[in-house]
Design a protein around this motif. Structure first.
Motif, mmCIF file in Angstrom:
data_model
loop_
_atom_site.group_PDB
_atom_site.id
_atom_site.type_symbol
_atom_site.label_atom_id
_atom_site.label_comp_id
_atom_site.label_asym_id
_atom_site.label_seq_id
_atom_site.Cartn_x
_atom_site.Cartn_y
_atom_site.Cartn_z
ATOM 1 N N ARG A 211 72.248 52.681 62.466
ATOM 2 C CA ARG A 211 72.411 51.116 62.127
ATOM 3 C C ARG A 211 73.284 50.651 63.095
ATOM 4 O O ARG A 211 73.843 51.057 64.033
ATOM 5 C CB ARG A 211 73.598 51.106 61.083
ATOM 6 N N LEU B 250 59.638 45.937 59.653
ATOM 7 C CA LEU B 250 61.204 45.468 59.307
ATOM 8 C C LEU B 250 61.514 44.225 59.758
ATOM 9 O O LEU B 250 62.202 43.030 59.218
ATOM 10 C CB LEU B 250 62.439 46.238 60.503
ATOM 11 N N ASP C 161 59.323 47.008 65.275
ATOM 12 C CA ASP C 161 58.634 48.155 63.942
ATOM 13 C C ASP C 161 58.504 46.430 63.163
ATOM 14 O O ASP C 161 59.121 45.602 62.940
ATOM 15 C CB ASP C 161 59.680 48.756 63.220
ATOM 16 N N GLN D 233 65.494 41.249 58.077
ATOM 17 C CA GLN D 233 65.255 42.222 58.040
ATOM 18 C C GLN D 233 65.079 42.119 56.957
ATOM 19 O O GLN D 233 65.006 41.973 55.502
ATOM 20 C CB GLN D 233 66.165 43.668 58.826
ATOM 21 N N LYS D 234 63.265 43.047 56.803
ATOM 22 C CA LYS D 234 62.873 42.775 55.787
ATOM 23 C C LYS D 234 63.209 44.198 54.619
ATOM 24 O O LYS D 234 62.551 43.993 53.276
ATOM 25 C CB LYS D 234 61.010 43.347 56.124
ATOM 26 N N LYS D 235 63.077 44.575 55.178
ATOM 27 C CA LYS D 235 63.752 46.299 54.561
ATOM 28 C C LYS D 235 65.720 46.105 54.421
ATOM 29 O O LYS D 235 65.904 47.007 54.890
ATOM 30 C CB LYS D 235 63.292 46.980 55.670
ATOM 31 N N SER E 160 62.316 41.956 62.212
ATOM 32 C CA SER E 160 63.388 41.311 62.415
ATOM 33 C C SER E 160 63.290 40.541 63.424
ATOM 34 O O SER E 160 63.431 40.531 63.757
ATOM 35 C CB SER E 160 64.547 43.204 62.777
ATOM 36 N N ASP F 122 64.871 49.850 64.733
ATOM 37 C CA ASP F 122 63.457 49.632 65.746
ATOM 38 C C ASP F 122 62.751 50.704 65.712
ATOM 39 O O ASP F 122 62.008 51.021 65.512
ATOM 40 C CB ASP F 122 63.048 48.432 66.081
ATOM 41 N N PHE G 237 72.296 46.519 59.316
ATOM 42 C CA PHE G 237 70.942 46.651 59.390
ATOM 43 C C PHE G 237 70.264 48.131 60.437
ATOM 44 O O PHE G 237 70.893 48.509 61.504
ATOM 45 C CB PHE G 237 70.316 45.639 61.299
ATOM 46 N N ALA G 238 68.694 48.353 60.221
ATOM 47 C CA ALA G 238 67.934 49.330 61.059
ATOM 48 C C ALA G 238 67.088 49.312 62.418
ATOM 49 O O ALA G 238 66.433 48.340 61.951
ATOM 50 C CB ALA G 238 66.895 49.905 59.840
#
Length: 191
Positions: free
Chosen positions: A89, A159, A156, A121-123, A161, A147, A144-145
């Protein structure tokens, strides 16, 4: 225009052409009492140990709006923001040379066009917004996660981002013709 990269910090210029009438817990410093109190006084400080953490930001692109035509409406553009790391993260800090305003020329009398920056970020991560009464310059936020693993150079698509720039029509209408710009510094850090 890409302003280069140093110490893992990349600067991106956000520019607009108008014509034809147109906190992170690890950044928290020690807290000490500001005044004496009766019988008791306390403060706090944090201890952080980072072991071989690596993180890399890449994929940033310049954003240019061209309002040469008589089109109207709010403006929106975005740049990818990809992060590889050996931790899962990260959080983000966005800083603006002109306090989240596009400016034409130099000096205090320069015309300004305010804008918002949203890191999204989408997720699962909550969007973070800088400018116009939201987060201020250099404030760190988000969870945030990454990539991909370090050196994978993977952005990714699941995601997605990105950093989105929003300019309201009311903020650019009536401004003198010219080129308005700002430089945004993006800093990512491990959580």
């Amino acid at each position: 225009m890409d302003k280069g990269e140093s110490n893992g910090v990349k600067e991106v210029v956000v520019a607009v052409a108008l014509s034809s009438g147109l906190a992170s817990s690890w950044l928290q410093a020690a807290v000490n009492p500001t005044e004496p109190t009766a019988d008791l006084s306390s403060g706090n400080f944090e201890i952080t140990y980072r072991r071989k953490v690596q993180i890399q930001l890449f994929g940033l692109e310049d954003i240019t709006f061209d309002k040469s035509a008589a089109s109207k409406g709010d403006l929106e553009g975005s740049t990818p923001s990809c992060v590889d790391s050996n931790i899962e993260r990260y959080e983000v800090s966005l800083d603006s040379r002109n306090d989240f305003n596009l400016t034409a020329g130099l000096g205090p009398g320069s015309d300004k066009i305010p804008y918002l920056l949203t890191y999204s970020q989408k997720k699962g991560a909550k969007d973070q917004v800088w400018g116009a009464g939201n987060l201020g310059p250099g404030v760190t936020a988000g969870n945030f996660a990454i990539d991909g693993p370090i050196d994978s150079k993977t952005c990714d698509p699941a995601l997605d981002s990105k950093i989105t720039v929003e300019i309201k029509e009311a903020d650019y209408t009536g401004k003198p013709e010219g080129v308005y710009s700002d430089t945004v510094t993006v800093t990512v850090s491990s959580i």
